[in-house]
Design a protein around this motif. Structure first.
Motif, PDB file in Angstrom:
ATOM      1  N   VAL A 193      -8.652   4.929 -11.525  1.00  0.00           N
ATOM      2  CA  VAL A 193      -7.639   3.854 -11.599  1.00  0.00           C
ATOM      3  C   VAL A 193      -6.777   4.036 -12.867  1.00  0.00           C
ATOM      4  O   VAL A 193      -7.116   4.337 -13.957  1.00  0.00           O
ATOM      5  CB  VAL A 193      -8.309   2.398 -11.844  1.00  0.00           C
ATOM      6  CG1 VAL A 193      -7.422   1.265 -11.985  1.00  0.00           C
ATOM      7  CG2 VAL A 193      -9.116   2.007 -10.445  1.00  0.00           C
TER       8      VAL A 193
ATOM      9  N   GLU B 137       0.236   5.957   0.041  1.00  0.00           N
ATOM     10  CA  GLU B 137      -0.386   6.954   0.141  1.00  0.00           C
ATOM     11  C   GLU B 137       0.270   8.191   0.046  1.00  0.00           C
ATOM     12  O   GLU B 137       1.231   8.410   0.884  1.00  0.00           O
ATOM     13  CB  GLU B 137      -1.818   6.972   0.936  1.00  0.00           C
ATOM     14  CG  GLU B 137      -2.491   8.213   1.073  1.00  0.00           C
ATOM     15  CD  GLU B 137      -3.841   8.038   2.045  1.00  0.00           C
ATOM     16  OE1 GLU B 137      -4.746   8.850   1.678  1.00  0.00           O
ATOM     17  OE2 GLU B 137      -3.546   7.330   3.012  1.00  0.00           O
TER      18      GLU B 137
ATOM     19  N   TYR C 266      -4.299   4.332  -7.772  1.00  0.00           N
ATOM     20  CA  TYR C 266      -5.489   5.457  -8.134  1.00  0.00           C
ATOM     21  C   TYR C 266      -4.680   6.834  -7.951  1.00  0.00           C
ATOM     22  O   TYR C 266      -3.872   6.761  -7.298  1.00  0.00           O
ATOM     23  CB  TYR C 266      -6.221   5.244  -6.816  1.00  0.00           C
ATOM     24  CG  TYR C 266      -7.024   3.815  -6.777  1.00  0.00           C
ATOM     25  CD1 TYR C 266      -8.345   3.822  -7.214  1.00  0.00           C
ATOM     26  CD2 TYR C 266      -6.454   2.924  -5.891  1.00  0.00           C
ATOM     27  CE1 TYR C 266      -8.923   2.193  -6.832  1.00  0.00           C
ATOM     28  CE2 TYR C 266      -6.902   1.584  -5.593  1.00  0.00           C
ATOM     29  CZ  TYR C 266      -8.302   1.350  -6.165  1.00  0.00           C
ATOM     30  OH  TYR C 266      -8.845   0.153  -6.157  1.00  0.00           O
TER      31      TYR C 266
ATOM     32  N   SER D 186       0.812  -1.224  -0.106  1.00  0.00           N
ATOM     33  CA  SER D 186      -0.039   0.033   0.060  1.00  0.00           C
ATOM     34  C   SER D 186       0.974   1.491  -0.049  1.00  0.00           C
ATOM     35  O   SER D 186       1.952   1.224   0.582  1.00  0.00           O
ATOM     36  CB  SER D 186      -0.974  -0.047   1.175  1.00  0.00           C
ATOM     37  OG  SER D 186      -1.672  -0.997   1.304  1.00  0.00           O
TER      38      SER D 186
ATOM     39  N   THR E 166      -6.302   2.863   2.861  1.00  0.00           N
ATOM     40  CA  THR E 166      -7.527   2.230   2.200  1.00  0.00           C
ATOM     41  C   THR E 166      -7.703   2.712   0.787  1.00  0.00           C
ATOM     42  O   THR E 166      -7.454   4.006   0.577  1.00  0.00           O
ATOM     43  CB  THR E 166      -8.709   2.598   2.799  1.00  0.00           C
ATOM     44  OG1 THR E 166      -9.177   3.725   3.117  1.00  0.00           O
ATOM     45  CG2 THR E 166      -8.740   1.662   4.262  1.00  0.00           C
ATOM     46  N   ALA E 167      -8.704   1.836  -0.098  1.00  0.00           N
ATOM     47  CA  ALA E 167      -8.643   2.303  -1.546  1.00  0.00           C
ATOM     48  C   ALA E 167      -9.687   3.444  -1.524  1.00  0.00           C
ATOM     49  O   ALA E 167     -10.613   3.264  -0.832  1.00  0.00           O
ATOM     50  CB  ALA E 167      -9.115   1.083  -2.305  1.00  0.00           C
TER      51      ALA E 167
ATOM     52  N   SER F 184      -2.184   3.482  -3.595  1.00  0.00           N
ATOM     53  CA  SER F 184      -2.123   2.112  -4.189  1.00  0.00           C
ATOM     54  C   SER F 184      -2.421   1.125  -3.174  1.00  0.00           C
ATOM     55  O   SER F 184      -2.090   1.223  -2.006  1.00  0.00           O
ATOM     56  CB  SER F 184      -0.607   1.906  -4.796  1.00  0.00           C
ATOM     57  OG  SER F 184      -0.455   0.750  -5.170  1.00  0.00           O
ATOM     58  N   VAL F 185      -3.259   0.169  -3.518  1.00  0.00           N
ATOM     59  CA  VAL F 185      -3.633  -0.913  -2.668  1.00  0.00           C
ATOM     60  C   VAL F 185      -3.634  -2.202  -3.358  1.00  0.00           C
ATOM     61  O   VAL F 185      -4.349  -2.417  -4.303  1.00  0.00           O
ATOM     62  CB  VAL F 185      -5.077  -0.659  -2.026  1.00  0.00           C
ATOM     63  CG1 VAL F 185      -5.595  -1.902  -1.148  1.00  0.00           C
ATOM     64  CG2 VAL F 185      -4.845   0.757  -1.146  1.00  0.00           C
TER      65      VAL F 185
ATOM     66  N   THR G 188      -3.325  -1.970  -7.340  1.00  0.00           N
ATOM     67  CA  THR G 188      -4.248  -1.400  -7.980  1.00  0.00           C
ATOM     68  C   THR G 188      -3.719   0.135  -7.568  1.00  0.00           C
ATOM     69  O   THR G 188      -3.765   0.386  -6.513  1.00  0.00           O
ATOM     70  CB  THR G 188      -5.818  -1.385  -7.969  1.00  0.00           C
ATOM     71  OG1 THR G 188      -5.952  -2.878  -8.229  1.00  0.00           O
ATOM     72  CG2 THR G 188      -6.522  -0.466  -8.544  1.00  0.00           C
TER      73      THR G 188
END
Length: 233
Positions: free
Chosen positions: A114, A79, A103, A77, A228-229, A97-98, A101
């Protein structure tokens, strides 16, 4: 009296001499390879870290990752904000990123989308703590390592280690326009904790003809980080 006391004093000097000489030796210095190995273990054991990325020598053309700051957390992950140079301007992209994936909040967009990070000149930042693909691989694959200077960073004593890194490995983690060229590295490792505090890398990151420099600074190892996403729309 003087002659009687002289004998035990002489004996004390003879027998104490080797012991005192042994005490002054201290512990053997940690080798460059051992220090790199300890830094990799420490980084691989960290649940999270804060990182700051900076660069020098980036051209004005192309789409390039030139800086950023954020938190990375295990297992995969990230952020934070990544600074991308495109069309002569620098964009500050909010990135999350999580689990593979990525973002990003693109310019003029109200929310996250995405994205494929390669279109912005970087890989998945969520993989930076992965022992097999992340920053610690730079420590594991360092060649011709040599001990450098000792200094202080934010009050901590760090020891520098200089080394060469395979260009194809650096390409996977950051970037390279000529993976056949080795990248020169200068690591700063806290001698007490084994934490990698800084990695200064010089190589063909933006063009094959000219060297540039990426500097990664790490801190706050093991801080409580929750990523978190984000919602997309």
């Amino acid at each position: 009296m003087l002659r009687r006391t002289g004998i035990p004093l002489l004996a004390l000097a003879v027998f104490a001499g080797p012991a005192l000489a042994g005490c002054g030796g201290g512990e053997p210095e940690e080798s460059a390879a051992d220090l790199l190995s300890r830094a990799k273990t420490t980084l691989d054991d960290a649940s999270s870290a804060h990182f700051v990325l900076d660069s020098e020598g980036a051209p004005n053309s192309g789409t390039l990752l030139v800086g950023g700051e954020g938190d990375i957390a295990r297992p995969a992950s990230f952020e934070g904000t990544l600074n991308v140079r495109a069309l002569g301007s620098t964009l500050d992209l909010e990135v999350v990123s999580v689990d593979g994936t990525v973002y990003a909040q693109l310019p003029f967009a109200s929310g996250f989308s995405v994205v494929d990070p390669a279109q912005f000149g970087f890989g998945d930042p969520g993989a930076l703590l992965d022992p097999d693909t992340g920053i610690s691989q730079l420590l594991a694959e360092a060649e011709n390592a040599e001990l450098g200077e000792e200094r202080r960073v934010d009050g901590d004593v760090v020891r520098e280690v200089t080394a060469e890194l395979p260009g194809d490995l650096v390409e996977q983690i950051l970037a390279s326009q000529d993976p056949s060229q080795a990248v020169q590295a200068r690591f700063s490792i806290a001698t007490e904790t084994g934490e990698l505090r800084r990695a200064e890398l010089t190589g063909p990151f933006f063009t094959a003809e000219d060297d540039a420099t990426y500097t990664v600074e790490l801190s706050d190892f093991g801080a409580d980080v929750e990523i978190t996403a984000p919602p997309t729309g």
